[in-house]
Design an enzyme around this catalytic site. Structure first.
Site, PDB file in Angstrom:
ATOM      1  N   LYS A  55     -54.515-139.073  10.669  1.00  0.00           N
ATOM      2  CA  LYS A  55     -53.330-138.113  11.197  1.00  0.00           C
ATOM      3  C   LYS A  55     -53.798-136.985  11.776  1.00  0.00           C
ATOM      4  O   LYS A  55     -53.347-136.305  12.700  1.00  0.00           O
ATOM      5  CB  LYS A  55     -52.604-137.982   9.854  1.00  0.00           C
ATOM      6  CG  LYS A  55     -51.806-139.229   9.562  1.00  0.00           C
ATOM      7  CD  LYS A  55     -51.024-139.066   8.248  1.00  0.00           C
ATOM      8  CE  LYS A  55     -50.373-140.432   7.766  1.00  0.00           C
ATOM      9  NZ  LYS A  55     -49.727-140.666   6.667  1.00  0.00           N
ATOM     10  N   GLN A  99     -48.865-137.157   1.021  1.00  0.00           N
ATOM     11  CA  GLN A  99     -49.425-138.487   1.556  1.00  0.00           C
ATOM     12  C   GLN A  99     -49.057-139.174  -0.047  1.00  0.00           C
ATOM     13  O   GLN A  99     -49.304-138.766  -1.010  1.00  0.00           O
ATOM     14  CB  GLN A  99     -50.955-138.443   1.587  1.00  0.00           C
ATOM     15  CG  GLN A  99     -51.384-139.933   1.909  1.00  0.00           C
ATOM     16  CD  GLN A  99     -50.919-140.653   3.112  1.00  0.00           C
ATOM     17  OE1 GLN A  99     -50.705-139.714   3.949  1.00  0.00           O
ATOM     18  NE2 GLN A  99     -51.042-141.739   3.089  1.00  0.00           N
ATOM     19  N   ASP A 122     -41.732-137.151   7.608  1.00  0.00           N
ATOM     20  CA  ASP A 122     -41.917-138.370   7.063  1.00  0.00           C
ATOM     21  C   ASP A 122     -40.337-139.221   7.011  1.00  0.00           C
ATOM     22  O   ASP A 122     -40.415-140.249   7.102  1.00  0.00           O
ATOM     23  CB  ASP A 122     -42.549-138.584   5.752  1.00  0.00           C
ATOM     24  CG  ASP A 122     -43.848-138.794   5.625  1.00  0.00           C
ATOM     25  OD1 ASP A 122     -44.659-139.517   6.684  1.00  0.00           O
ATOM     26  OD2 ASP A 122     -44.629-138.597   4.733  1.00  0.00           O
TER      27      ASP A 122
END
Ligand code: GUN
Length: 299
Positions: A55, A99, A122
């Site tokens: 990422k 995460q 997200d």
């Protein structure tokens, strides 16, 4: 000449990443600060560390600023919530990504709910889940279903009136996928299947678009696929393979070799849906930056 029926997620993701880079460059040239993504990584989970590196690299290549904040497994929930709260209030942060998975002593739901929904790139916060359900264009859509829709569109698949079957009802793939496909403008007729679904083979066989997201290796067999269907495989499953260097290999939720000959289009694993997730994260981060700038200028 053989005409491939493969959906190339790798190439499509690379194309989207170039588009985001071009748009970001124009955004900065117009006098705006570069978009910024804060990534929070707790613990030493090797797969998570590898995802996070991917990422960060993708952000850098697209001209998006990012920083990975690393914390030991021993961080308390309150300490992690304080980190999220600080990022929520930092005007230079456009997107926040914590995460997953988090260590067992931290409640993922509490942490996700603490993220400012306007920075939730997200799309896991219930506000964004709700905005998606009501068809609000401000919703941040989770990267995997957003990436699948992008693949479907870019390969010219007609969704209006199509029968779509989603295998799996997870909050990050199955449910948002179904909610996207049913929206006005996309207009599919959607069925969501799960472990208690009756006559699963027959239901799947009716699908013009079949999306497999159940996490079971090669679950979708040829008899479950209508000839000419578009088959999207979200699965990433390890299966033992004594001939593979690592002793295992990765396969999807679809029995690819059996299904590919009769499908109109099919995603491979790897190089199918997987690469799209990072591309969509970048898109969401640029969107978050645009929204913040608008909100700031209006206040
Ligand atoms: N872990 C595996 N995939 C994801 C993702 O898309 N977002 C976050 N936050 N964690 C993940």
């Amino acid at each position: 000449m053989t005409v491939s029926n493969l959906i190339d997620g790798q190439a499509t993701a690379a194309q989207i990443r170039r588009e985001v880079a071009t748009d970001t460059e124009a955004w900065v040239k117009a006098g705006n600060r570069a978009p910024y993504l804060a990534v929070v990584l707790v613990g030493e989970h090797p797969a998570s560390a590898s995802y996070v590196r991917g990422k960060a690299k993708a952000c850098a290549e697209a001209g998006i600023g990012s920083d990975t904040m690393r914390f030991p497994d021993s961080i308390s929930q309150d300490e992690l919530l304080a980190v999220v709260n600080k990022l929520n209030h930092d005007p230079d942060v456009d997107g926040i990504l914590v995460q997953l998975p988090l260590p067992d002593h931290i409640d993922e739901k509490t942490v996700i709910h603490a993220i400012d929904p306007t920075k939730d790139v997200d799309g896991f916060h219930p506000v964004n889940a709700g905005l998606l359900v009501i068809g609000d264009p401000d919703a941040f859509v989770p990267a995997t279903p957003a990436g699948i829709l992008e693949l479907i569109r870019r390969y010219g698949v007609e969704t209006a009136g199509a029968t779509a079957v989603v295998l799996g009802r997870s909050n990050i793939v199955g449910k948002p996928m179904a909610n996207l496909l049913v929206q006005k403008g996309i207009d599919a007729t959607v069925t969501v299947c799960h472990s208690r679904t009756k006559d699963l083979v027959d239901v799947c066989r009716r699908a013009d678009i079949l999306i497999a997201a159940i996490g079971r290796a090669r679950f979708v067999t040829a008899d479950m696929v209508k000839p000419g269907a578009v088959v999207i495989d979200v699965g990433i499953n390890r299966v033992d393979d004594s001939e593979a260097p690592k002793g295992y290999r990765i396969v999807g939720d679809v029995d690819f070799e059996a299904v590919q000959p009769s499908a109109r289009l099919v995603t491979p694993v790897p190089r199918g849906v997987g690469p799209m997730t990072i591309a969509m994260l970048l898109k969401n981060t640029l969107r978050a930056a645009r929204r913040h700038s608008k909100a700031t200028n209006q206040s």
